[in-house]
Design an enzyme around this catalytic site. Structure first.
Site, PDB file in Angstrom:
ATOM      1  N   GLU A 155      -6.590  38.904  16.295  1.00 20.81           N
ATOM      2  CA  GLU A 155      -7.512  38.256  16.780  1.00 20.81           C
ATOM      3  C   GLU A 155      -8.702  39.235  17.276  1.00 20.81           C
ATOM      4  OE1 GLU A 155      -8.562  35.063  17.419  1.00 20.81           O
ATOM      5  OE2 GLU A 155      -6.931  34.044  16.844  1.00 20.81           O
ATOM      6  N   CYS A 160     -15.313  37.222  22.976  1.00 21.08           N
ATOM      7  CA  CYS A 160     -15.289  37.528  21.740  1.00 21.08           C
ATOM      8  C   CYS A 160     -16.104  36.782  20.888  1.00 21.08           C
ATOM      9  CB  CYS A 160     -14.114  37.498  21.005  1.00 21.08           C
ATOM     10  SG  CYS A 160     -12.904  36.089  21.585  1.00 21.08           S
TER      11      CYS A 160
HETATM   12  P1  NDP Z   1      -8.507  47.058  22.586  1.00 16.58           P
HETATM   13  O1  NDP Z   1      -8.682  46.967  21.253  1.00 16.58           O
HETATM   14  O2  NDP Z   1      -9.215  48.404  23.274  1.00 16.58           O
HETATM   15  O3  NDP Z   1      -7.299  46.731  23.501  1.00 16.58           O
HETATM   16  C1  NDP Z   1      -6.403  45.425  23.158  1.00 16.58           C
HETATM   17  C2  NDP Z   1      -5.093  45.863  23.640  1.00 16.58           C
HETATM   18  O4  NDP Z   1      -4.403  46.762  22.652  1.00 16.58           O
HETATM   19  C3  NDP Z   1      -5.012  46.559  25.116  1.00 16.58           C
HETATM   20  O5  NDP Z   1      -3.826  45.944  25.733  1.00 16.58           O
HETATM   21  C4  NDP Z   1      -4.791  48.013  24.591  1.00 16.58           C
HETATM   22  O6  NDP Z   1      -4.070  48.633  25.498  1.00 16.58           O
HETATM   23  C5  NDP Z   1      -3.810  47.965  23.265  1.00 16.58           C
HETATM   24  N1  NDP Z   1      -3.687  49.045  22.591  1.00 16.58           N
HETATM   25  C6  NDP Z   1      -4.561  50.134  22.635  1.00 16.58           C
HETATM   26  N2  NDP Z   1      -4.229  50.911  21.767  1.00 16.58           N
HETATM   27  C7  NDP Z   1      -2.999  50.376  21.229  1.00 16.58           C
HETATM   28  C8  NDP Z   1      -1.972  50.907  19.995  1.00 16.58           C
HETATM   29  N3  NDP Z   1      -2.211  52.019  19.269  1.00 16.58           N
HETATM   30  N4  NDP Z   1      -1.063  50.052  19.682  1.00 16.58           N
HETATM   31  C9  NDP Z   1      -0.729  48.889  20.222  1.00 16.58           C
HETATM   32  N5  NDP Z   1      -1.631  48.480  21.428  1.00 16.58           N
HETATM   33  C10 NDP Z   1      -2.772  49.344  21.748  1.00 16.58           C
HETATM   34  O7  NDP Z   1      -9.549  45.910  23.132  1.00 16.58           O
HETATM   35  P2  NDP Z   1     -10.117  45.456  24.600  1.00 16.58           P
HETATM   36  O8  NDP Z   1      -9.062  45.475  25.536  1.00 16.58           O
HETATM   37  O9  NDP Z   1     -11.335  46.648  24.824  1.00 16.58           O
HETATM   38  O10 NDP Z   1     -10.891  43.895  24.468  1.00 16.58           O
HETATM   39  C11 NDP Z   1     -12.138  43.961  23.776  1.00 16.58           C
HETATM   40  C12 NDP Z   1     -12.148  43.655  22.292  1.00 16.58           C
HETATM   41  O11 NDP Z   1     -11.146  42.338  22.181  1.00 16.58           O
HETATM   42  C13 NDP Z   1     -13.383  42.971  21.735  1.00 16.58           C
HETATM   43  O12 NDP Z   1     -13.709  43.796  20.739  1.00 16.58           O
HETATM   44  C14 NDP Z   1     -13.395  41.624  21.626  1.00 16.58           C
HETATM   45  O13 NDP Z   1     -14.106  40.954  20.610  1.00 16.58           O
HETATM   46  C15 NDP Z   1     -11.872  41.412  21.389  1.00 16.58           C
HETATM   47  N6  NDP Z   1     -11.334  40.149  21.572  1.00 16.58           N
HETATM   48  C16 NDP Z   1     -11.090  39.161  20.857  1.00 16.58           C
HETATM   49  C17 NDP Z   1     -10.556  37.890  20.780  1.00 16.58           C
HETATM   50  C18 NDP Z   1     -10.447  37.030  19.836  1.00 16.58           C
HETATM   51  O14 NDP Z   1      -9.788  35.864  20.181  1.00 16.58           O
HETATM   52  N7  NDP Z   1     -10.689  37.149  18.517  1.00 16.58           N
HETATM   53  C19 NDP Z   1     -10.597  37.328  22.253  1.00 16.58           C
HETATM   54  C20 NDP Z   1     -11.050  38.513  23.405  1.00 16.58           C
HETATM   55  C21 NDP Z   1     -11.366  39.766  22.898  1.00 16.58           C
HETATM   56  P3  NDP Z   1      -5.005  49.377  26.747  1.00 16.58           P
HETATM   57  O15 NDP Z   1      -5.843  48.347  27.310  1.00 16.58           O
HETATM   58  O16 NDP Z   1      -3.923  49.941  27.639  1.00 16.58           O
HETATM   59  O17 NDP Z   1      -5.717  50.512  25.905  1.00 16.58           O
END
Ligand code: NDP
Length: 525
Positions: free
Chosen positions: A255, A289
């Site tokens: 997602e 999102c």
């Molecule tokens: P990120 O992609 O930065 O992070 C998402 C999650 O992945 C966090 O828990 C993050 O941890 C974790 N993560 C980071 N690096 C890794 C890795 N190498 N391996 C596994 N997990 C990892 O997204 P954001 O938190 O910044 O959220 C915003 C984004 O989410 C926007 O682009 C938005 O559009 C999208 N989004 C999509 C939705 C949907 O339903 N399609 C709904 C809501 C948001 P950490 O935070 O600790 O870095």
């Protein structure tokens, strides 16, 4: 504000340290609306994540063996506990995310309560084993069973830190899986609150566990022996996560980001369209999102529409999100303000006009004014890349066809919106817009509909998080085939003979060419 930004930066340093193997043992959580330190949470190590997944695997055996009605009844106890303790949850959401109280109540707590209520009622039907009549092999009886996958990993972002992870956690556990959740580093406390409520409701502790930490904790979860991963986050992280799943052949649901277009047709109810653009663009300060991220307004109504959007935006009240009469709170993740400023500078340099807002608000807290910009065009990053902040960019278009063409000219395709006074026309346009969901004369509401699939096409991801198929996706479909009539010999088995070959050749023609008479006869049974 400055202090908080520094501390957040320290968070990034801790992430780098964790990557280098010199892990910080705790992560800190700050209130984006005030800058106050709220608390801290463990930075879970890869060894601890592996141990959690191992415990989850053991717990899943008993949990998955319960009748589904029993699992649903127990998960309803969690829902009841969430509702009983909703003031506590809302208060923490307001503090840890800086989101308005209304949104914490409606878009987080109520959505979770409703999702559990829906799936607890319908899961026994959705996951019931089903007979599949075979169209050719009438001598066999086939049944498809939905078997829990085992341990599901959930990795979630910071913008809806209660609703998004629990949506996936609860569908997974209702389907009979155990779950390990890795929440965003920015909002660990709310995930721990969900876990505290789960445990206090008397549900099995190892069926739902939370591994707080930075990116490396999420990476460790993928490597810890899970059978399915649900990832919600940005496109670039999603790419890395999907690659890691691919290497291990772990099925996953992605997602990712969105760039939702809103098309305003010449015949639209302008008041509703303007209110929709404002609510869809500024709810959760645009950190959704499926936020309205770009508007295409028909030339005939463009000027009136923009004026009304600006008026409504000026009426919004921004400030302390713990007050019920506040519409906009804080920006959860400090870097989002810099991203918003970059998009704005690019748009203005290319000729866009800031009609209202456009500045970060003086501290304390991370806030950015709700901003409307007009005169936008597709050369501006604000119209092509995800903003994830409180900016609504508007472009004038000559026709609905131009609007659809521009809406589809995107690498993302999560949600889209069409406003038209003629519902049939709106629906026909909706069919032409490339997106996972298209709403006519509405915004955002599909995030609260557990009955229908939610997810994206193109680089917005794959798989669906809600709807009946999402529950089935938490399972492996297992086909069981049983003979209907006892025979000692099967004509399809050895020995092959000239006679059997000729017989099958005649059968091929009889079944698949000509009048298909034999096939029609078979269909009668
Ligand atoms: P990120 O992609 O930065 O992070 C998402 C999650 O992945 C966090 O828990 C993050 O941890 C974790 N993560 C980071 N690096 C890794 C890795 N190498 N391996 C596994 N997990 C990892 O997204 P954001 O938190 O910044 O959220 C915003 C984004 O989410 C926007 O682009 C938005 O559009 C999208 N989004 C999509 C939705 C949907 O339903 N399609 C709904 C809501 C948001 P950490 O935070 O600790 O870095």
């Amino acid at each position: 504000m400055g202090q908080m930004a520094t501390d957040r930066a320290t968070g990034s340093a801790a992430q780098r340290a964790a990557t280098d193997g010199q892990a910080a043992t705790r992560i800190k959580s700050y209130a984006p609306a005030t800058g106050d330190l709220l608390g801290d949470a463990p930075n879970t190590t890869p060894a601890e994540v592996r141990a959690m997944v191992a415990r989850a695997r053991v717990a899943q055996q008993a949990w998955g063996a319960l009748p589904i009605e029993e699992r649903c009844a127990r998960v309803l106890r969690f829902r009841d506990a969430v509702v009983d303790r909703s003031d506590e949850v809302i208060d923490l959401l307001v503090r840890e995310c800086g989101k308005p109280k209304h949104e914490a109540l409606l878009h987080e707590v109520a959505v979770v309560a409703d999702l559990v209520t829906y799936f607890a009622k319908h899961a026994p039907r959705i996951l019931r084993a089903r007979d599949v009549p075979l169209h050719l092999m009438k001598q066999r009886r086939s049944t498809v069973h939905y078997v829990p996958r085992g341990v599901v990993g959930v990795i979630s972002p910071w913008n809806f830190p209660f609703q998004l992870p629990l949506r996936d956690v609860l569908t997974a556990v209702i389907a009979g899986n155990a779950v390990v959740l890795k929440p965003s580093e920015v909002t660990p406390l709310i995930a721990l609150k969900a876990k505290e409520i789960w445990d206090a409701a008397g549900l099995p502790e190892d069926v739902f566990q939370v591994a707080t930490g930075y990116g490396p904790t999420g990476a460790a979860l993928i490597d810890a022996g899970i059978q399915f991963l649900v990832f919600t986050g940005g496109v670039s992280t999603g790419r890395r996560v999907a690659a890691a799943c691919g290497e291990r052949l772990i099925p996953c649901l992605m997602e990712l980001g969105g760039k939702a277009p809103l098309i305003v047709c010449a015949d639209a109810d302008l008041e509703r369209a303007a209110r929709g653009a404002v609510f869809g663009g500024f709810s959760n300060s645009g950190q959704v999102c499926i936020s309205v991220e770009r508007v295409y307004a028909h030339a005939e109504i463009h000027d009136r529409f923009v004026d009304r959007v600006v008026e409504l935006t000026r009426e919004l009240r921004q400030g302390d999100p713990s007050r019920a009469s506040v519409d906009l709170g804080a920006i959860i993740f400090p870097q989002q303000i810099e991203i918003a400023e970059r998009h704005l500078a690019d748009a203005v340099a290319k000729g866009a006009v800031v009609r209202c807002g456009g500045r970060r608000v003086d501290g304390p807290g991370q806030m950015f004014e709700p901003t409307v910009i007009a005169g936008c065009d597709p050369t501006m990053t604000v119209m092509t890349q995800e903003i994830f902040g409180p900016i609504v960019p508007i472009m004038r278009v000559a026709s609905d066809d131009e609007a659809v063409r521009l809406a589809n000219d995107s690498h993302l395709g999560l949600n889209a919106y069409v406003f038209s006074g003629d519902r049939d026309h709106g629906e026909r346009l909706a069919e032409r817009v490339q997106a996972g969901s298209v709403l006519v004369n509405d915004v955002l509401s599909n995030a609260g509909c557990p009955e229908v699939p939610f997810g994206g096409i193109k680089q917005s991801g794959f798989g669906r998080a809600m709807g009946d198929d999402a529950l089935r996706d938490m399972c492996d479909p297992k086909h069981i085939s049983v003979d209907r009539v006892a025979t000692s010999r099967d004509p399809l088995w050895f020995p092959y003979t000239d006679g059997s070959y000729a017989w099958f050749q005649r059968g091929l023609r009889a079944l698949y060419s000509g009048s298909g008479l034999v096939r029609r006869v078979l269909d009668l049974f």
